[in-house]
Structure formats: structure tokens, C-alpha cells
Design an enzyme around this catalytic site. Structure first.
Site, PDB file in Angstrom:
ATOM      1  N   HIS A 107      24.251  22.213  31.143  1.00 24.98           N
ATOM      2  CA  HIS A 107      24.064  22.890  32.431  1.00 24.98           C
ATOM      3  C   HIS A 107      23.130  24.089  32.263  1.00 24.98           C
ATOM      4  CE1 HIS A 107      25.759  24.293  36.432  1.00 24.98           C
ATOM      5  NE2 HIS A 107      25.194  25.403  35.973  1.00 24.98           N
ATOM      6  N   GLU A 108      23.385  24.909  31.254  1.00 21.37           N
ATOM      7  CA  GLU A 108      22.562  26.113  31.062  1.00 21.37           C
ATOM      8  C   GLU A 108      21.172  25.769  30.543  1.00 21.37           C
ATOM      9  OE1 GLU A 108      23.632  28.617  32.577  1.00 21.37           O
ATOM     10  OE2 GLU A 108      25.723  27.993  32.715  1.00 21.37           O
ATOM     11  N   CYS A 134      28.594  26.133  39.863  1.00 17.23           N
ATOM     12  CA  CYS A 134      27.541  27.000  39.337  1.00 17.23           C
ATOM     13  C   CYS A 134      27.643  28.362  40.015  1.00 17.23           C
ATOM     14  CB  CYS A 134      26.179  26.364  39.607  1.00 17.23           C
ATOM     15  SG  CYS A 134      24.779  27.331  39.016  1.00 17.23           S
ATOM     16  N   LEU A 135      27.485  29.411  39.247  1.00 18.33           N
ATOM     17  CA  LEU A 135      27.559  30.754  39.808  1.00 18.33           C
ATOM     18  C   LEU A 135      26.448  31.020  40.814  1.00 18.33           C
ATOM     19  CD1 LEU A 135      28.555  32.789  36.619  1.00 18.33           C
ATOM     20  CD2 LEU A 135      30.019  32.085  38.534  1.00 18.33           C
ATOM     21  N   HIS A 179      19.106  24.926  33.476  1.00 21.16           N
ATOM     22  CA  HIS A 179      18.616  26.114  34.191  1.00 21.16           C
ATOM     23  C   HIS A 179      17.310  26.617  33.580  1.00 21.16           C
ATOM     24  CE1 HIS A 179      21.343  27.263  37.355  1.00 21.16           C
ATOM     25  NE2 HIS A 179      22.404  27.182  36.565  1.00 21.16           N
ATOM     26  N   GLN A 186      19.179  32.957  35.968  1.00 21.10           N
ATOM     27  CA  GLN A 186      20.131  33.206  37.052  1.00 21.10           C
ATOM     28  C   GLN A 186      20.265  34.686  37.407  1.00 21.10           C
ATOM     29  OE1 GLN A 186      23.225  30.442  35.178  1.00 21.10           O
ATOM     30  NE2 GLN A 186      23.715  30.377  37.365  1.00 21.10           N
ATOM     31  N   GLY A 224      29.374  30.144  31.963  1.00 19.33           N
ATOM     32  CA  GLY A 224      28.013  30.144  31.451  1.00 19.33           C
ATOM     33  C   GLY A 224      27.094  30.862  32.415  1.00 19.33           C
TER      34      GLY A 224
END
Length: 148
Positions: free
Chosen positions: A130-131, A88-89, A134, A51, A46
Site C-alpha cells: 500500500h505504501e 487509507c488515511l 503511494h 501523504q 502506515g
């Protein structure tokens, strides 16, 4: 399509709330394409627009059954709980256990502005939550119950 630079933890951009997408045009389509390519290149499941430094309510996920593009998403239902490890990226190499709904119902617009409805469980439910976090300036570390 292009690989974009992923904003890393500690950058204030990650704590900002994203604005609604109002124009469904080539600029949005390019962003969605870039998000998908960047996510795949980084081996993620994701990636939210914030991000990559774009404060718009859009993200992509791919939990193994193809890329989903979600614009202006809203969680409209939650059932049960799951405790699982997340990463997480924007925080490479960091993992922690979070509590998320076991099942999530969500509505979002697609790249053309059409409203779509989703029901997900397991990894896909976690990815949706999660997204969405963000987009509200919340990172997964804010939800940790136990570091791994």
C-alpha cells in the site's frame, strides 16, 4: 516531532511519483519522526511522505510490532495472494477489498542509508505494498476489486 496535515483524496499530489531520497540527514530524520507521530495520531498503520505533501520515497509503518522506517523501498519478491479490506488515511471512512501478495520481500534503506531486507506476510505485507504504491502515485482505490 510534529503532526503534519494529511493530504486527502482528490489532491493531485497523491497521483505524483516520488523522487529517491539522496540525503540522509536531519531533515529526513525529522520527516520520518513526523510521519510516525502523524500516523499514530490518526490511528493508521502506515503513512507515506507523499501523504503529507513531500514527494520523497519514504514511508513508515506500524502493524503492531513497532515503527519501521523505509527509505527508497523496492519490492524484490512476491508470493501468493490475499484478498482483504483496506482503508487509507488519505481517504477517511472509505474501505474496499484489494488483492495483494500474501508474502512480500522488500529492500529499503534505513534513516542512515543502510540497506535492510524484509519479508512480511498478512497485514504487514499489505502495508508495504500500500505504501509503496503511494510512492508511485497509486492509491488503494485504484486497486479495489469490491467496495465495502
Amino acid at each position: 516531532m510534529a503532526i503534519r496535515k494529511i493530504v486527502k483524496g482528490g489532491d493531485a499530489t497523491l497521483q505524483k511519483k516520488s523522487r529517491a531520497v539522496e540525503k540522509f540527514d536531519e531533515r529526513l530524520w525529522q520527516l520520518l519522526d513526523d510521519l510516525a507521530q502523524t500516523m499514530h495520531e490518526a490511528n493508521g498503520c502506515g503513512l507515506a511522505a507523499v501523504q503529507v505533501g513531500v514527494l520523497r520515497r519514504a514511508f513508515v509503518i506500524d502493524t503492531g510490532d513497532g515503527v519501521l522506517e523505509l527509505v527508497n523501498p523496492e519490492v524484490i519478491g512476491r508470493e501468493g495472494i490475499q484478498r482483504e479490506q483496506e482503508g487509507c488515511l488519505s481517504f477517511p471512512g472509505e474501505y474496499g477489498v484489494t488483492i495483494r501478495p500474501a508474502i512480500v520481500k522488500l529492500k529499503a534503506q534505513n534513516r542512515n542509508g543502510k540497506w535492510c531486507f524484509y519479508k512480511a506476510d498478512g497485514l504487514k505485507a499489505r502495508a508495504f505494498c500500500h505504501e509503496c504504491d503511494h510512492l508511485d502515485g497509486v492509491v488503494f482505490k485504484d486497486r479495489w476489486i469490491k467496495e465495502m
